[in-house]
Design a protein around this motif. Sequence first.
Motif, PDB file in Angstrom:
ATOM      1  N   MET A 132      -5.773  12.311   1.203  1.00 52.64           N
ATOM      2  CA  MET A 132      -4.684  11.792  -0.182  1.00 52.64           C
ATOM      3  C   MET A 132      -4.756  10.736  -0.142  1.00 52.64           C
ATOM      4  O   MET A 132      -4.667   9.804  -1.305  1.00 52.64           O
ATOM      5  N   ALA A 133      -5.875   9.745   0.822  1.00 55.65           N
ATOM      6  CA  ALA A 133      -6.542   8.379   0.171  1.00 55.65           C
ATOM      7  C   ALA A 133      -6.979   8.158  -0.729  1.00 55.65           C
ATOM      8  O   ALA A 133      -7.119   7.104  -2.163  1.00 55.65           O
ATOM      9  N   LYS A 134      -8.269   9.443  -0.908  1.00 58.81           N
ATOM     10  CA  LYS A 134      -8.741   9.165  -1.911  1.00 58.81           C
ATOM     11  C   LYS A 134      -7.992  10.029  -3.306  1.00 58.81           C
ATOM     12  O   LYS A 134      -8.700   8.705  -4.434  1.00 58.81           O
ATOM     13  N   ASN A 135      -7.119  10.452  -3.368  1.00 62.85           N
ATOM     14  CA  ASN A 135      -6.502  10.803  -4.496  1.00 62.85           C
ATOM     15  C   ASN A 135      -5.961   9.195  -4.722  1.00 62.85           C
ATOM     16  O   ASN A 135      -5.827   9.444  -5.872  1.00 62.85           O
ATOM     17  N   ASP A 136      -4.811   9.013  -4.470  1.00 61.61           N
ATOM     18  CA  ASP A 136      -4.335   7.813  -4.433  1.00 61.61           C
ATOM     19  C   ASP A 136      -5.630   6.373  -4.989  1.00 61.61           C
ATOM     20  O   ASP A 136      -4.775   5.881  -6.150  1.00 61.61           O
ATOM     21  N   GLU A 177     -10.426   6.341   5.667  1.00 58.07           N
ATOM     22  CA  GLU A 177     -10.888   5.647   4.166  1.00 58.07           C
ATOM     23  C   GLU A 177     -10.510   4.914   3.230  1.00 58.07           C
ATOM     24  O   GLU A 177     -10.921   4.774   2.043  1.00 58.07           O
ATOM     25  N   SER A 178      -9.380   4.466   3.161  1.00 60.56           N
ATOM     26  CA  SER A 178      -8.506   3.688   2.389  1.00 60.56           C
ATOM     27  C   SER A 178      -9.555   2.509   2.567  1.00 60.56           C
ATOM     28  O   SER A 178      -9.353   1.558   2.294  1.00 60.56           O
ATOM     29  N   GLY A 179     -10.057   1.942   4.254  1.00 59.19           N
ATOM     30  CA  GLY A 179     -10.159   0.924   4.770  1.00 59.19           C
ATOM     31  C   GLY A 179      -8.969  -0.046   5.224  1.00 59.19           C
ATOM     32  O   GLY A 179      -9.696  -1.032   5.282  1.00 59.19           O
ATOM     33  N   LYS A 180      -8.133   0.669   5.329  1.00 61.48           N
ATOM     34  CA  LYS A 180      -6.923  -0.192   5.483  1.00 61.48           C
ATOM     35  C   LYS A 180      -6.871  -0.400   7.402  1.00 61.48           C
ATOM     36  O   LYS A 180      -7.033   0.894   7.434  1.00 61.48           O
ATOM     37  N   PRO A 181      -6.451  -1.474   8.121  1.00 60.47           N
ATOM     38  CA  PRO A 181      -6.194  -1.400   9.593  1.00 60.47           C
ATOM     39  C   PRO A 181      -4.997   0.252   9.758  1.00 60.47           C
ATOM     40  O   PRO A 181      -4.511   0.305   9.600  1.00 60.47           O
ATOM     41  N   PHE A 182      -5.627   0.624  11.515  1.00 58.70           N
ATOM     42  CA  PHE A 182      -4.568   1.334  11.903  1.00 58.70           C
ATOM     43  C   PHE A 182      -3.840   1.144  12.564  1.00 58.70           C
ATOM     44  O   PHE A 182      -4.310   0.171  13.585  1.00 58.70           O
ATOM     45  N   PHE A 191       3.058  12.544  -2.069  1.00 62.80           N
ATOM     46  CA  PHE A 191       2.821  14.479  -1.069  1.00 62.80           C
ATOM     47  C   PHE A 191       1.726  14.340  -2.159  1.00 62.80           C
ATOM     48  O   PHE A 191       0.856  14.031  -2.781  1.00 62.80           O
ATOM     49  N   GLN A 192       0.942  14.774  -1.102  1.00 64.70           N
ATOM     50  CA  GLN A 192      -0.482  15.742  -0.284  1.00 64.70           C
ATOM     51  C   GLN A 192      -0.292  16.709  -2.010  1.00 64.70           C
ATOM     52  O   GLN A 192       0.399  17.712  -1.679  1.00 64.70           O
ATOM     53  N   ASN A 193      -1.145  17.213  -2.934  1.00 65.08           N
ATOM     54  CA  ASN A 193      -1.327  18.071  -3.758  1.00 65.08           C
ATOM     55  C   ASN A 193      -2.260  19.443  -2.853  1.00 65.08           C
ATOM     56  O   ASN A 193      -2.328  19.269  -1.736  1.00 65.08           O
ATOM     57  N   LEU A 194      -1.594  20.426  -3.323  1.00 70.77           N
ATOM     58  CA  LEU A 194      -2.036  21.289  -2.833  1.00 70.77           C
ATOM     59  C   LEU A 194      -3.077  22.015  -3.017  1.00 70.77           C
ATOM     60  O   LEU A 194      -3.317  21.994  -1.251  1.00 70.77           O
ATOM     61  N   ASP A 195      -3.991  21.695  -3.968  1.00 67.68           N
ATOM     62  CA  ASP A 195      -5.552  21.621  -3.240  1.00 67.68           C
ATOM     63  C   ASP A 195      -6.779  21.195  -2.580  1.00 67.68           C
ATOM     64  O   ASP A 195      -6.916  21.291  -1.781  1.00 67.68           O
ATOM     65  N   GLY A 196      -5.316  19.698  -2.462  1.00 69.27           N
ATOM     66  CA  GLY A 196      -6.455  18.748  -1.527  1.00 69.27           C
ATOM     67  C   GLY A 196      -5.641  18.794   0.226  1.00 69.27           C
ATOM     68  O   GLY A 196      -6.361  19.450   0.954  1.00 69.27           O
ATOM     69  N   MET A 197      -4.564  20.024   0.048  1.00 64.43           N
ATOM     70  CA  MET A 197      -4.185  20.467   1.414  1.00 64.43           C
ATOM     71  C   MET A 197      -5.572  22.052   1.937  1.00 64.43           C
ATOM     72  O   MET A 197      -5.845  22.139   3.100  1.00 64.43           O
TER      73      MET A 197
END
Length: 473
Positions: A264-268, A297-302, A447-453
């Motif tokens: 999801m992060a990569k797609n965003d 993946e995004s490099g943002k703190p969790f 939304f996550q896309n179907l292919d990504g899920m």
Amino acid sequence: MGAFFGAVSRRDITLDVFFGVDYHSHLGTRRAGMVMRGNNGGFEREIHSIENTPFRTKFERDLPMLRGCSGIGCISDSDPQPLLMRSHLGVYAITTVGAIVNANELIEEFSSDGRQFTAMSSGGVNATELVAALINTQSTLVEGIQYAQERIEGSLTLLIMVADGTLIAARDRMGRLPVLIGKDDDGYCVTFESFAYGKLGYVDEYELGSGEIVRIEAGGYQTLVPARNEMRICAFLWVYYGYPNSNYEGQNVEVMRYRNGAIMAKNDAAVGMLPNVDYVAGVPDSGLPHGIGYATESGKPFARPFVKYTPTWPRSFMPANQDVRNRVAKMKQIPVPELIAGKKLLFVDDSIVRGTQLRETVDFLYGAGAAEVHMRSACPPIMYGCKYLSFSRSNSDYELIARRKIRELEGDDGEQYVDEYADSRTERGKCLLRSICEEMGFDSLGFQNLDGMLEAIGIDRKLVCTYCWTGRE
């Protein structure tokens, strides 16, 4: 939903069944039951409501009476079970999981032949009793199980214990739910969640295929009906209701969720939708690993800007009363003000179904001082209520927020554009995102896309059921 656990051994396995069933408490909230074959050859059974009390609390007092080397138990999100049946096939205990879409038609068919069912307080018929009635029309249990699975529209996974303590397990014809066998030095167990028997000293032995029927005894197991080539295992096992430690078709739940969040992060990032936030978080509990994957993946703190208080209310969908459930869900959310006030937050949830509780969560976060709240769903917008496992309990597809929004935007004409609305890359898909954002108060939504899920799940997509997103098997 629901689930079962059974064991057969050369030793007493009462505690194995007790703890094995308890480990499935995340899959049901209404009823639970245990049946043991005692040393005298008879069956001892207990069934309790677990709507307001955890499984362990209700069944601990029954343990002295429930003794034996063979037993089955279940967590049920619908009717009381396991049931004890007596017919020309003998005496047996049975528990089932699934959904019978054509139940009324089957009941009318039996009624026309003079068959009578025990009516529950709701006026309905216990689904497991209906399954047993179908089984009992045939000359053997195995033939009966196959017949029941063929006649039922929906799905049927079941576990039977016969009079001598032998277990018979049958996975749904399309394999919509898992059935796994574990082994220890004294016997075998059969279950849904692989981690449950691991904690009880069993090791992985075998995973049933679609439609496979297996006999299990203390000395071994035997396939009675081989697996079919087709499979449509439920994707939500990985996305939402499977337990993190479990594996289905060789794919771990927690690992899938990390992968899913990362995708999801990569797609965003690829489409410029990665917002500048202070923290990425997951909506507890099943959203947490999706959020960890997104943050990594995004490099943002969790971070965990709020936590759930679970000692007294371990499950947000308990008790049965909807108003009380909503109130409990709200009261369980305990903020960490230092991680909310003035902060820009991105949350990842496992799914957005009706959106009721999620809207309250957003209001709660803004009330605690959040500067921005961005939301990501770990699966595509849900467009159809589940007809195979009763995953979404909607009486109508229009209780689902995505379908309701489509009707608001286009009326009945929107039905022909559902696939287009489900794709966030289209103009209609973008319109759906904006409309949900406006209603829910998000600063952005994805939304996550179907292919990504499906990529995150990691098995052949032809083997995965995606009906609730596509309306197609």
